[in-house]
Write an enzyme that holds these catalytic residues in place. Structure first.
Site, mmCIF file in Angstrom:
data_model
loop_
_atom_site.group_PDB
_atom_site.id
_atom_site.type_symbol
_atom_site.label_atom_id
_atom_site.label_comp_id
_atom_site.label_asym_id
_atom_site.label_seq_id
_atom_site.Cartn_x
_atom_site.Cartn_y
_atom_site.Cartn_z
ATOM 1 N N HIS A 239 0.853 -1.193 0.000
ATOM 2 C CA HIS A 239 0.000 0.000 0.000
ATOM 3 C C HIS A 239 0.890 1.245 0.000
ATOM 4 C CE1 HIS A 239 -3.488 2.482 0.679
ATOM 5 N NE2 HIS A 239 -2.783 3.130 1.587
ATOM 6 N N ASP B 103 -6.627 -2.392 4.155
ATOM 7 C CA ASP B 103 -5.358 -1.711 4.444
ATOM 8 C C ASP B 103 -5.046 -1.686 5.949
ATOM 9 O OD1 ASP B 103 -5.061 -1.178 1.709
ATOM 10 O OD2 ASP B 103 -6.066 0.763 1.870
HETATM 11 C C1 GRF Z 1 1.245 0.844 -6.464
HETATM 12 O O1 GRF Z 1 1.497 2.146 -6.022
HETATM 13 C C2 GRF Z 1 0.649 0.013 -5.363
HETATM 14 O O2 GRF Z 1 1.175 0.278 -4.095
HETATM 15 C C3 GRF Z 1 -0.787 0.454 -5.423
HETATM 16 O O3 GRF Z 1 -1.061 0.531 -6.806
HETATM 17 C C4 GRF Z 1 0.136 0.834 -7.510
HETATM 18 C C5 GRF Z 1 0.337 -0.243 -8.532
HETATM 19 O O4 GRF Z 1 1.408 -0.029 -9.383
HETATM 20 N N1 GRF Z 1 -1.643 -0.409 -4.671
HETATM 21 P P1 GRF Z 1 1.999 -1.201 -10.293
HETATM 22 O O5 GRF Z 1 0.858 -1.883 -10.999
HETATM 23 O O6 GRF Z 1 2.783 -2.158 -9.410
HETATM 24 O O7 GRF Z 1 2.882 -0.479 -11.287
#
Ligand code: GRF
Length: 221
Positions: free
Chosen positions: A109, A145
């Protein structure tokens, strides 16, 4: 050898970092499959080019959350994973699903939990004038979360930056470092959850590990 299934919805930058760590032998196990609820997720192509099995379980093809999650669980269970990692998986999962994978389900998160659960975390950290922002890897429990945090890392917030610029720094400096690290611990049997507490190396973790402390420890032995 430990088996990992990764669930994504989008770009898959966390997935890429996980695949690299696995290729480098840092994660002692295999990424058995990458499953997306979004057929257009760019991360599916990264998985395919790494030779990892992919599947799509599109939530829009199911009348309700329960039936979507049953189909998702059936797909996951084909790979009998030891751990299931949510990596930018943008669907909230119901309690039945969470119970089924309790202690094996991890999420990343983009905030310093318990601060800023939910969406738009970067914009909120800026709007609230936070000095620090970051990301956390935690076990998933029924509270969104809200599961116990294992590892988190922080970056200083620059007051004049955009949410996108802050998100970018959090992704590169923190997310892509902490998720592979936690999955390395999980894959070598060092990490469990018991009674909603994190157990690392047979000891209860009283508070989340901080990436900076871990890096210092590594540097100085
Ligand atoms: C990341 O910032 C993750 O923490 C959030 O969504 C985003 C996903 O990015 N839950 P990716 O698909 O890993 O590029």
């Amino acid at each position: 050898m430990s088996r990992l299934v990764v669930l994504i919805s989008g770009t898959g930058r966390n997935l890429q970092a996980i695949l690299e760590a696995q290729r480098a032998g840092h994660i002692h196990g295999e990424v058995s499959a990458v499953i997306s609820n979004n057929p257009d997720a760019a991360g599916l192509a990264h998985a395919r080019s790494a030779g990892v099995a992919t599947a799509v379980v599109d939530h829009r093809n199911y009348p309700d959350r329960g039936s979507f999650e049953s189909a998702l669980a059936a797909e996951i269970d084909r790979y009998t994973p030891d751990f299931v990692a949510l990596a930018g998986f943008m669907r909230i999962l119901g309690s039945e699903f969470v119970k089924r994978y309790r202690g094996r389900l991890l999420n990343i998160h983009p905030s310093l939990l318990p601060k800023h659960p939910g969406l738009q975390t970067h914009a909120r950290a800026l709007a609230e004038g936070e000095a620090w922002h970051g990301a956390s890897v935690h076990f998933v429990t029924e509270s969104v979360d809200g599961g116990p945090v294992i590892l988190q890392g922080r970056v200083p917030v620059h007051s004049n930056e955009t949410p996108d610029a802050l998100a970018e720094r959090v992704m590169h400096e923190v997310e892509q470092v902490i998720y592979p690290e936690v999955l390395a611990w999980a894959s070598s049997g060092r990490l469990q959850m018991r009674e909603d507490q994190v157990i690392l190396d047979d000891r209860v973790l009283l508070e989340p590990i901080q990436l900076q402390a871990l890096q210092l420890e590594k540097k100085h032995g």
